[in-house]
Scaffold this active site. Structure first.
Site, PDB file in Angstrom:
ATOM      1  N   CYS A 298       0.974  -1.195  -0.032  1.00  0.00           N
ATOM      2  CA  CYS A 298       0.019  -0.128  -0.040  1.00  0.00           C
ATOM      3  C   CYS A 298       0.759   1.066   0.099  1.00  0.00           C
ATOM      4  O   CYS A 298       0.125   2.368  -0.576  1.00  0.00           O
ATOM      5  CB  CYS A 298      -1.021  -0.039   1.262  1.00  0.00           C
ATOM      6  SG  CYS A 298      -1.576  -1.575   1.664  1.00  0.00           S
TER       7      CYS A 298
ATOM      8  N   TYR B 177      -4.999   2.110   6.343  1.00  0.00           N
ATOM      9  CA  TYR B 177      -5.376   1.472   7.789  1.00  0.00           C
ATOM     10  C   TYR B 177      -6.562   1.171   8.026  1.00  0.00           C
ATOM     11  O   TYR B 177      -7.040   0.179   8.901  1.00  0.00           O
ATOM     12  CB  TYR B 177      -4.409   2.232   9.042  1.00  0.00           C
ATOM     13  CG  TYR B 177      -3.027   2.121   8.823  1.00  0.00           C
ATOM     14  CD1 TYR B 177      -2.370   2.559   7.887  1.00  0.00           C
ATOM     15  CD2 TYR B 177      -2.542   1.452   9.752  1.00  0.00           C
ATOM     16  CE1 TYR B 177      -0.942   2.365   7.701  1.00  0.00           C
ATOM     17  CE2 TYR B 177      -1.154   1.284   9.952  1.00  0.00           C
ATOM     18  CZ  TYR B 177      -0.354   1.645   8.973  1.00  0.00           C
ATOM     19  OH  TYR B 177       0.977   1.253   8.980  1.00  0.00           O
TER      20      TYR B 177
HETATM   21 FE1  SF4 Z   1      -0.665  -1.676   3.809  1.00  0.00          FE
HETATM   22 FE2  SF4 Z   1      -1.578  -1.923   6.350  1.00  0.00          FE
HETATM   23 FE3  SF4 Z   1       0.906  -2.645   5.715  1.00  0.00          FE
HETATM   24 FE4  SF4 Z   1       0.705  -0.113   5.630  1.00  0.00          FE
HETATM   25  S1  SF4 Z   1       0.370  -1.688   7.430  1.00  0.00           S
HETATM   26  S2  SF4 Z   1       1.318  -1.410   3.933  1.00  0.00           S
HETATM   27  S3  SF4 Z   1      -1.600  -0.145   4.928  1.00  0.00           S
HETATM   28  S4  SF4 Z   1      -1.104  -3.577   5.035  1.00  0.00           S
HETATM   29 FE    FE Z   2       2.567   1.238   7.149  1.00  0.00          FE
END
Ligand code: SF4
Ligand code: FE
Length: 487
Positions: free
Chosen positions: A102, A290
């Protein structure tokens, strides 16, 4: 789009300079500490290829006029924001951990806006360059890592007073720049093709060397990756049962030792006034993210807790039910805030949808808290066995193994089933999935105070005071003139 096999093959073709526990690792793909995190990202390729997930996991790109993985997509409307969050929740449910992809998606979308706005204000030509990079990422179905957090050194001193603590330009040529510095806790970088670098804070006019954004391949000369160790690493090379899950997240430090970046891959160079908008765009989109991944992970943890209760024979006990209901309530609140900040998006000057910043910050602020309570309830229901259970080696030992598995047996299932579900809960709550759900939720996409600063800026206390004053019959202008109210 790439298949899972093509993705793995493309990782093997890289020549990364990677250190894990003091050793140089030539090919991280099969390394026992890295493999769980690669398996996790690979799910983003696997699901995109499945017809029932196509609508959510892929999108049509107007830049290459083709279907692309949504992780490489530039959002076009509110529907894209909702589908992004649905994709993240699905992946969170499938993997129970951080799927890492992400950050690059949110960085691409932030830079789309910032390169466009910089060109508008300055007459530069960053946007076209950036679009060429987007096409490359989309055509290759690449994983990009978003690199924003500098080491920061002495927090009291700005970059100009301690240049080594911030990534910066050390040389400018006509056709390229040379950069030096580091970025900390970089999600998924070992499993990525490209690193997208961005400044991570407000910069003053004389800090132009720090106002730099660019993309380089993960294996560019001068780039070194140092795998982030976690307390669980020791067990990740052990029996599967002890690990609790085949999946895992990943973090690393990235060191840039005089890395040459061709000018066509430079997206910001010296425009200090654009550092804050870039951070704002990125943080807004990533705080929305998130609201997708963490509720997905929460679904797994709630499911594991309910399963542990069922195996122990306490599923119908009223306080256990109530705790599970509370976990769902907290989890869906995270999700609801994500949906809300996307629903109330507004169009940016370049025409892309930007999440509501106040609601996105509230979403992430809740994420810094609720997973702790969800985890606490999971540990409560799971019982102390979560941390006192013997290892898989003991369960497999011919003499004591049968005794132990019989001792672990509850109302349903085998002793090993009970051990497996408790190990999964342990991995999610106590952080044995390499990126602990809790600490990751706390600090990823900005620590709690970063959101509180933005919430304070966007709360509009003046408006709220005016509402109260009208109802209470206070003439604020008059009182202010009397000097009795200080706003
Ligand atoms: Fe994706 Fe959640 Fe990992 Fe951030 S914490 S990269 S939003 S899966
Ligand atoms: Fe992250």
């Amino acid at each position: 789009m790439k298949t899972v096999e093509e993705y793995l093959e493309s990782l093997r073709r890289r020549d990364v300079r990677l250190f894990i526990r003091g050793e140089r690792v030539a090919d991280p793909v099969d390394h026992p500490l890295v493999a769980p995190s690669i398996r996790t990202i690979a799910e983003s390729y696997r699901l995109a290829a499945e017809p029932e997930h196509r609508e959510v996991f892929t999108a049509h790109s107007r830049f290459i006029d083709d279907r692309v993985n949504r992780f490489t997509h530039i959002f076009e409307g509110v529907d894209d924001l909702h589908k992004k969050q649905e994709m993240q929740r699905t992946l969170g449910r499938v993997t129970g951990t951080c799927f890492q992809r992400c950050v690059g998606m949110d960085a691409l979308n932030a830079l789309y806006n910032v390169t466009w706005e910089t060109d508008e204000a300055r007459g530069t030509s960053y946007h076209e360059r950036f679009l060429a990079f987007v096409r490359e990422v989309q055509r290759g179905d690449l994983v990009s890592c978003g690199a924003m957090t500098d080491p920061k050194g002495d927090r009291r001193r700005p970059p100009i007073e301690q240049p080594d603590a911030y990534l910066r330009v050390v040389q400018r040529r006509d056709d390229a720049i040379v950069v030096r510095g580091a970025k900390m806790h970089q999600t998924g970088v070992v499993n990525s093709h490209e690193i997208i670098v961005m400044p991570g804070r407000a910069l003053s006019e004389d800090e132009g060397d720090f106002a730099v954004s660019f993309a380089v391949p993960v294996d560019a000369p001068g780039v070194t990756l140092v795998y982030g160790r976690t307390p669980s690493d020791g067990r990740r090379t052990g029996p599967a049962l002890d690990q609790g899950t085949p999946y895992g997240g990943q973090e690393a430090i990235v060191i840039f030792d005089d890395v040459l970046v061709p000018m066509e891959r430079v997206f910001l160079l010296g425009e200090t006034e654009m550092a804050v908008p870039l951070v704002e765009y990125f943080a807004g989109h990533h705080r929305h993210s998130y609201g997708g991944c963490k509720p997905g992970n929460g679904d797994v943890l709630i499911g594991a807790t309910a399963l542990a209760a069922k195996l122990a024979g306490v599923a119908k006990v009223s306080h256990v039910r109530d705790k599970l209901v509370e976990m769902v309530h907290l989890n869906e609140t995270l999700y609801g805030c994500g949906v809300a900040c996307a629903t109330r998006c507004q169009s940016t000057p370049s025409g892309t949808p930007m999440v509501d910043p106040l609601l996105a910050n509230v979403c992430k602020q809740n994420v810094t808290r609720f997973p702790y309570e969800i985890g606490r309830l999971a540990e409560d229901v799971a019982g102390g066995l979560l941390v006192t259970m013997p290892s898989a080696d003991d369960l497999d030992e011919p003499e004591i193994g049968p005794i132990l598995t019989s001792l672990l047996r509850g109302a349903e299932g085998s002793g090993r089933d009970r051990a497996a579900v408790l190990r999964l809960i342990e991995s999610m709550t106590l952080g044995t999935t390499a990126v602990p759900l809790r600490t990751e939720a706390m600090h990823g996409a900005g620590s709690p105070q970063a959101q509180r600063v933005r919430i304070a800026a966007q709360a509009d206390f003046e408006d709220k005071m005016a509402l109260a004053a009208r109802i209470a019959g206070i003439d604020l202008d008059a009182t202010e003139a009397d000097g009795e109210v200080r706003r």
